[in-house]
Design an enzyme around this catalytic site. Structure first.
Site, PDB file in Angstrom:
ATOM      1  N   ASN A 157      -0.443 -21.506 106.227  1.00 10.61           N
ATOM      2  CA  ASN A 157      -1.393 -22.061 105.272  1.00 10.61           C
ATOM      3  C   ASN A 157      -1.381 -21.351 103.919  1.00 10.61           C
ATOM      4  O   ASN A 157      -2.075 -21.774 102.994  1.00 10.61           O
ATOM      5  CB  ASN A 157      -2.817 -21.997 105.842  1.00 10.61           C
ATOM      6  CG  ASN A 157      -3.252 -20.572 106.125  1.00 10.61           C
ATOM      7  OD1 ASN A 157      -2.809 -19.978 107.105  1.00 10.61           O
ATOM      8  ND2 ASN A 157      -4.100 -19.996 105.287  1.00 10.61           N
ATOM      9  N   GLY A 203       0.890 -18.268 101.124  1.00 14.77           N
ATOM     10  CA  GLY A 203       1.990 -17.358 100.839  1.00 14.77           C
ATOM     11  C   GLY A 203       3.354 -17.876 101.250  1.00 14.77           C
ATOM     12  O   GLY A 203       3.646 -19.073 101.166  1.00 14.77           O
ATOM     13  N   THR A 214       3.473 -19.403 111.964  1.00 11.99           N
ATOM     14  CA  THR A 214       2.185 -18.706 111.956  1.00 11.99           C
ATOM     15  C   THR A 214       1.867 -18.306 110.514  1.00 11.99           C
ATOM     16  O   THR A 214       2.756 -17.901 109.761  1.00 11.99           O
ATOM     17  CB  THR A 214       2.197 -17.468 112.871  1.00 11.99           C
ATOM     18  OG1 THR A 214       3.033 -16.449 112.324  1.00 11.99           O
ATOM     19  CG2 THR A 214       2.681 -17.826 114.272  1.00 11.99           C
ATOM     20  N   GLY A 215       0.609 -18.448 110.139  1.00  3.51           N
ATOM     21  CA  GLY A 215       0.244 -18.175 108.756  1.00  3.51           C
ATOM     22  C   GLY A 215       0.855 -19.168 107.794  1.00  3.51           C
ATOM     23  O   GLY A 215       1.148 -18.829 106.643  1.00  3.51           O
ATOM     24  N   TYR A 242       0.857  -0.649 106.956  1.00  4.15           N
ATOM     25  CA  TYR A 242       1.413  -1.998 106.823  1.00  4.15           C
ATOM     26  C   TYR A 242       2.928  -1.978 107.030  1.00  4.15           C
ATOM     27  O   TYR A 242       3.475  -2.770 107.802  1.00  4.15           O
ATOM     28  CB  TYR A 242       1.090  -2.587 105.455  1.00  4.15           C
ATOM     29  CG  TYR A 242       1.811  -3.891 105.207  1.00  4.15           C
ATOM     30  CD1 TYR A 242       1.380  -5.071 105.808  1.00  4.15           C
ATOM     31  CD2 TYR A 242       2.939  -3.949 104.385  1.00  4.15           C
ATOM     32  CE1 TYR A 242       2.049  -6.269 105.608  1.00  4.15           C
ATOM     33  CE2 TYR A 242       3.613  -5.137 104.175  1.00  4.15           C
ATOM     34  CZ  TYR A 242       3.167  -6.297 104.788  1.00  4.15           C
ATOM     35  OH  TYR A 242       3.840  -7.472 104.587  1.00  4.15           O
TER      36      TYR A 242
END
Length: 318
Positions: free
Chosen positions: A29, A31, A26-27, A181
């Site tokens: 794309n 970092g 997931t993510g 966060y």
């Protein structure tokens, strides 16, 4: 370390083959998630990039293919902030099994005001924790269909100094973005460990592992256009920090090892070797705060209530 004299040392530059494997990041794309996907693609496995932005996913796939000839990489569109969309998104994978998922995607806000998802959850908690909690429910049948699947949850070193407020998980009182966060990542880590306890209780073949990337900076990350371009100024400016932290390519190493290394076991915590901030991946002692199973159980119950989803492990998540 888990490794024994009969097990060769783990080499981040020479990963084992995983031909035929199917992994989801997931993510994937951007970092750290991008580098997890790139490194897993080099093993011969099929890697799916979960992303809410098709254009960025296309750019990430192009970057991977330029680095890994013949890479089997594809994109799947979904939004972890939209819980009602996740079941359909999982169906769009169109696979009969999943060998690992890396729960990496996340939102980090630097400034107020407090924001919410469309479901009314605080944005970081709702995306980073509740989104992955709900996603796990729909992925479990695919994970259970694999011989020995892994669920790898990407935590954060920022979570180590935080403490969950079980009476205010949505940060409605005294909202501070950095604290919210850190708590959202702490919640993810509690979830990953509690998930493994529950998987073991039903003798599941699926294992849940928690990792964190240490300190991972853009200025120490090699360029991967169009995903990331490091300027000469950023490279020179970030050089002194390399004594303490590392780039996002190295921040991906604990997650990649948790997916591929058969010596890694469910319920473990993995991070960088040097002070938990940089270096090759190693097993860490589970942080004392994370070892509190009563907090994890209360968070699990609250997550079920907030999402309206009950993860039925006894039925393989079906």
């Amino acid at each position: 370390m888990v490794s024994t004299s009969s097990t060769p040392p783990w080499d981040v530059q020479r990963l084992p083959r995983a031909d035929g494997g199917v992994f989801l990041v997931t993510g994937g794309n951007a970092g750290i998630g991008y580098f997890v996907a790139e490194q897993l693609s080099a093993t011969g496995a099929t890697v799916a990039l979960g992303s809410r932005n098709p254009a960025k996913a296309e750019g990430a796939m192009a970057a991977i293919r330029s680095r890994v000839p013949g890479a089997r990489v594809r994109a799947v569109r979904w939004d972890l902030a939209d819980l009602s969309s996740l079941r359909t998104a999982v169906e769009s994978l169109e696979v009969d099994r999943l060998d690992a998922v890396v729960h990496n995607a996340g939102v980090a806000l630097d400034d107020p005001p407090r924001r919410e998802t469309g479901d009314g959850h605080e944005l970081m908690f709702g995306t980073n924790h509740l989104g992955h909690f709900a996603l796990t429910r729909w992925l479990l049948p695919l994970l259970s269909a694999a011989p020995a699947a892994r669920i790898v949850t990407m935590g954060s070193f920022a979570a180590k100094s935080e403490r969950l407020d079980l009476d205010d998980l949505q940060s409605r009182q005294d909202y501070r973005p950095q604290r919210a966060y850190g708590r959202s990542k702490l919640a993810q880590m509690y979830f990953g460990l509690e998930l493994d306890r529950r998987l073991r209780a039903v003798d599941s073949t699926v294992a849940s592992v928690v990792v964190h990337p240490g300190g991972a900076l853009d200025s120490l990350t090699p360029s991967r256009p169009p995903v990331h371009v490091r300027t000469t100024g950023a490279r020179l400016g970030g050089a002194p920090a390399a004594l303490l932290v590392q780039g996002k390519h190295a921040g991906a190493w604990p997650a990649v090892r948790a997916v591929l290394d058969p010596a890694v076991r469910g319920g473990e915590l993995w991070g960088p070797r040097v002070f938990g901030l940089r270096g090759k991946p190693r097993r860490e002692v589970v942080w004392s705060r994370l070892a509190d199973a009563s907090v994890a159980a209360r968070l699990w119950a609250a997550s079920c209530d907030l999402t309206g989803i009950d993860i039925d492990l006894g039925a393989g998540g079906a």
